[in-house]
Design a protein around this motif. Structure first.
Motif, PDB file in Angstrom:
ATOM      1  N   MET A   1       0.839  -1.172   0.000  1.00  0.00           N
ATOM      2  CA  MET A   1       0.000   0.000   0.000  1.00  0.00           C
ATOM      3  C   MET A   1       0.890   1.242   0.000  1.00  0.00           C
ATOM      4  O   MET A   1       1.752   1.397   0.849  1.00  0.00           O
ATOM      5  N   ALA A   2       0.711   2.116  -0.956  1.00  0.00           N
ATOM      6  CA  ALA A   2       1.512   3.337  -1.074  1.00  0.00           C
ATOM      7  C   ALA A   2       0.993   4.397  -0.108  1.00  0.00           C
ATOM      8  O   ALA A   2      -0.205   4.502   0.130  1.00  0.00           O
ATOM      9  N   LEU A   3       1.942   5.144   0.435  1.00  0.00           N
ATOM     10  CA  LEU A   3       1.547   6.251   1.313  1.00  0.00           C
ATOM     11  C   LEU A   3       1.041   7.398   0.465  1.00  0.00           C
ATOM     12  O   LEU A   3       1.638   7.748  -0.550  1.00  0.00           O
ATOM     13  N   ARG A   4      -0.040   8.017   0.884  1.00  0.00           N
ATOM     14  CA  ARG A   4      -0.575   9.173   0.172  1.00  0.00           C
ATOM     15  C   ARG A   4      -0.209  10.420   0.927  1.00  0.00           C
ATOM     16  O   ARG A   4      -0.394  10.508   2.128  1.00  0.00           O
ATOM     17  N   ARG A   5       0.341  11.372   0.199  1.00  0.00           N
ATOM     18  CA  ARG A   5       0.668  12.660   0.798  1.00  0.00           C
ATOM     19  C   ARG A   5      -0.594  13.497   0.864  1.00  0.00           C
ATOM     20  O   ARG A   5      -1.363  13.550  -0.094  1.00  0.00           O
ATOM     21  N   GLU A   6      -0.774  14.139   1.999  1.00  0.00           N
ATOM     22  CA  GLU A   6      -1.920  15.020   2.148  1.00  0.00           C
ATOM     23  C   GLU A   6      -1.685  16.272   1.307  1.00  0.00           C
ATOM     24  O   GLU A   6      -0.614  16.863   1.338  1.00  0.00           O
ATOM     25  N   LYS A   7      -2.693  16.662   0.521  1.00  0.00           N
ATOM     26  CA  LYS A   7      -2.553  17.843  -0.329  1.00  0.00           C
ATOM     27  C   LYS A   7      -2.448  19.081   0.550  1.00  0.00           C
ATOM     28  O   LYS A   7      -3.223  19.259   1.476  1.00  0.00           O
ATOM     29  N   GLN A   8      -1.442  19.926   0.232  1.00  0.00           N
ATOM     30  CA  GLN A   8      -1.251  21.149   1.003  1.00  0.00           C
ATOM     31  C   GLN A   8      -2.338  22.154   0.686  1.00  0.00           C
ATOM     32  O   GLN A   8      -2.749  22.297  -0.465  1.00  0.00           O
ATOM     33  N   LYS A   9      -2.776  22.855   1.718  1.00  0.00           N
ATOM     34  CA  LYS A   9      -3.750  23.925   1.560  1.00  0.00           C
ATOM     35  C   LYS A   9      -3.077  25.064   0.784  1.00  0.00           C
ATOM     36  O   LYS A   9      -1.968  25.458   1.090  1.00  0.00           O
ATOM     37  N   THR A  10      -3.744  25.568  -0.239  1.00  0.00           N
ATOM     38  CA  THR A  10      -3.212  26.689  -1.002  1.00  0.00           C
ATOM     39  C   THR A  10      -3.474  27.970  -0.233  1.00  0.00           C
ATOM     40  O   THR A  10      -4.605  28.238   0.162  1.00  0.00           O
ATOM     41  N   ILE A  11      -2.417  28.726   0.005  1.00  0.00           N
ATOM     42  CA  ILE A  11      -2.554  29.983   0.738  1.00  0.00           C
ATOM     43  C   ILE A  11      -1.957  31.117  -0.072  1.00  0.00           C
ATOM     44  O   ILE A  11      -1.160  30.897  -0.971  1.00  0.00           O
ATOM     45  N   GLY A  12      -2.338  32.336   0.235  1.00  0.00           N
ATOM     46  CA  GLY A  12      -1.786  33.500  -0.439  1.00  0.00           C
ATOM     47  C   GLY A  12      -2.536  33.852  -1.706  1.00  0.00           C
ATOM     48  O   GLY A  12      -3.541  33.240  -2.057  1.00  0.00           O
ATOM     49  N   THR A  13      -2.027  34.855  -2.388  1.00  0.00           N
ATOM     50  CA  THR A  13      -2.626  35.364  -3.613  1.00  0.00           C
ATOM     51  C   THR A  13      -1.712  35.063  -4.786  1.00  0.00           C
ATOM     52  O   THR A  13      -0.514  35.342  -4.726  1.00  0.00           O
ATOM     53  N   LYS A  14      -2.270  34.498  -5.851  1.00  0.00           N
ATOM     54  CA  LYS A  14      -1.466  34.191  -7.033  1.00  0.00           C
ATOM     55  C   LYS A  14      -0.870  35.498  -7.547  1.00  0.00           C
ATOM     56  O   LYS A  14      -1.573  36.481  -7.758  1.00  0.00           O
ATOM     57  N   ALA A  15       0.460  35.510  -7.709  1.00  0.00           N
ATOM     58  CA  ALA A  15       1.150  36.741  -8.122  1.00  0.00           C
ATOM     59  C   ALA A  15       2.526  36.389  -8.664  1.00  0.00           C
ATOM     60  O   ALA A  15       3.117  35.390  -8.265  1.00  0.00           O
ATOM     61  N   PRO A  16       3.053  37.227  -9.561  1.00  0.00           N
ATOM     62  CA  PRO A  16       4.422  36.999 -10.026  1.00  0.00           C
ATOM     63  C   PRO A  16       5.401  37.240  -8.884  1.00  0.00           C
ATOM     64  O   PRO A  16       5.100  37.977  -7.942  1.00  0.00           O
ATOM     65  N   PHE A  17       6.561  36.623  -8.978  1.00  0.00           N
ATOM     66  CA  PHE A  17       7.563  36.782  -7.933  1.00  0.00           C
ATOM     67  C   PHE A  17       7.975  38.251  -7.839  1.00  0.00           C
ATOM     68  O   PHE A  17       8.345  38.860  -8.845  1.00  0.00           O
ATOM     69  N   PRO A  18       7.921  38.858  -6.640  1.00  0.00           N
ATOM     70  CA  PRO A  18       8.191  40.285  -6.503  1.00  0.00           C
ATOM     71  C   PRO A  18       9.670  40.660  -6.515  1.00  0.00           C
ATOM     72  O   PRO A  18      10.003  41.848  -6.494  1.00  0.00           O
ATOM     73  N   GLY A  19      10.568  39.703  -6.534  1.00  0.00           N
ATOM     74  CA  GLY A  19      11.990  40.036  -6.453  1.00  0.00           C
ATOM     75  C   GLY A  19      12.364  40.329  -5.014  1.00  0.00           C
ATOM     76  O   GLY A  19      11.744  39.836  -4.082  1.00  0.00           O
ATOM     77  N   PHE A  20      13.379  41.163  -4.842  1.00  0.00           N
ATOM     78  CA  PHE A  20      13.840  41.497  -3.494  1.00  0.00           C
ATOM     79  C   PHE A  20      12.728  42.190  -2.710  1.00  0.00           C
ATOM     80  O   PHE A  20      12.056  43.083  -3.222  1.00  0.00           O
ATOM     81  N   ILE A  21      12.530  41.773  -1.471  1.00  0.00           N
ATOM     82  CA  ILE A  21      11.544  42.380  -0.583  1.00  0.00           C
ATOM     83  C   ILE A  21      12.313  43.000   0.577  1.00  0.00           C
ATOM     84  O   ILE A  21      12.998  42.299   1.321  1.00  0.00           O
ATOM     85  N   ALA A  22      12.219  44.308   0.712  1.00  0.00           N
ATOM     86  CA  ALA A  22      12.948  45.001   1.783  1.00  0.00           C
ATOM     87  C   ALA A  22      12.442  44.515   3.143  1.00  0.00           C
ATOM     88  O   ALA A  22      11.238  44.432   3.367  1.00  0.00           O
ATOM     89  N   PRO A  23      13.343  44.168   4.056  1.00  0.00           N
ATOM     90  CA  PRO A  23      12.915  43.680   5.373  1.00  0.00           C
ATOM     91  C   PRO A  23      12.375  44.806   6.247  1.00  0.00           C
ATOM     92  O   PRO A  23      12.760  45.963   6.096  1.00  0.00           O
ATOM     93  N   VAL A  24      11.483  44.432   7.147  1.00  0.00           N
ATOM     94  CA  VAL A  24      11.026  45.378   8.165  1.00  0.00           C
ATOM     95  C   VAL A  24      12.068  45.314   9.271  1.00  0.00           C
ATOM     96  O   VAL A  24      12.329  44.245   9.830  1.00  0.00           O
ATOM     97  N   LEU A  25      12.696  46.424   9.562  1.00  0.00           N
ATOM     98  CA  LEU A  25      13.769  46.444  10.543  1.00  0.00           C
ATOM     99  C   LEU A  25      13.221  46.602  11.958  1.00  0.00           C
ATOM    100  O   LEU A  25      12.171  47.221  12.168  1.00  0.00           O
ATOM    101  N   ALA A  26      13.936  46.039  12.901  1.00  0.00           N
ATOM    102  CA  ALA A  26      13.558  46.179  14.308  1.00  0.00           C
ATOM    103  C   ALA A  26      13.712  47.630  14.730  1.00  0.00           C
ATOM    104  O   ALA A  26      14.530  48.364  14.179  1.00  0.00           O
ATOM    105  N   GLU A  27      12.910  48.033  15.676  1.00  0.00           N
ATOM    106  CA  GLU A  27      13.033  49.393  16.189  1.00  0.00           C
ATOM    107  C   GLU A  27      13.023  49.346  17.718  1.00  0.00           C
ATOM    108  O   GLU A  27      12.404  48.476  18.321  1.00  0.00           O
TER     109      GLU A  27
END
Length: 110
Positions: free
Chosen positions: A1-27
């Motif tokens: 019997m083969a193990l079945r992988r549980e399908k991952q829940k799709t999250i987020g909004t479909k969008a092109p890759f944004p490239g570099f994302i500036a980090p939020v710096l600690a304050e």
């Protein structure tokens, strides 16, 4: 019997890759913020970084550090932080990347 992988829940909004994302710096603040909208994490000294798809095929984009901002053609930045942290924890399970737990406690040092 083969193990079945549980399908991952799709999250987020479909969008092109944004490239570099500036980090939020600690304050620096005089008091730790309080309330249900805040979680707390231990601040580890070190470097901030982003893994981009062209840099490695071993990890998904933007999995470096404590947040998962983009994955599998989907922008996750508008999701609640706890949803992104859960997806990140699942993604890096079994890898050398350490997951930073958060504290669901009222802020303040006294």
């Amino acid at each position: 019997m083969a193990l079945r992988r549980e399908k991952q829940k799709t999250i987020g909004t479909k969008a092109p890759f944004p490239g570099f994302i500036a980090p939020v710096l600690a304050e620096q603040v005089d008091r730790v913020r309080r309330g249900e909208c805040w979680i707390h994490e231990i601040k580890y000294d070190g470097y901030r970084g982003q893994l981009l798809p062209t840099m490695t095929s071993r990890f998904s984009p933007a999995t470096g550090g404590l947040d998962l901002l983009y994955r599998d053609g989907r922008d996750l930045r508008r999701l609640v932080l706890l949803e992104r942290k859960a997806a990140l924890k699942q993604l890096i399970a079994g890898t050398p990347i350490a997951y930073s737990e958060h504290f669901d406690i009222e802020g303040g040092l006294g």
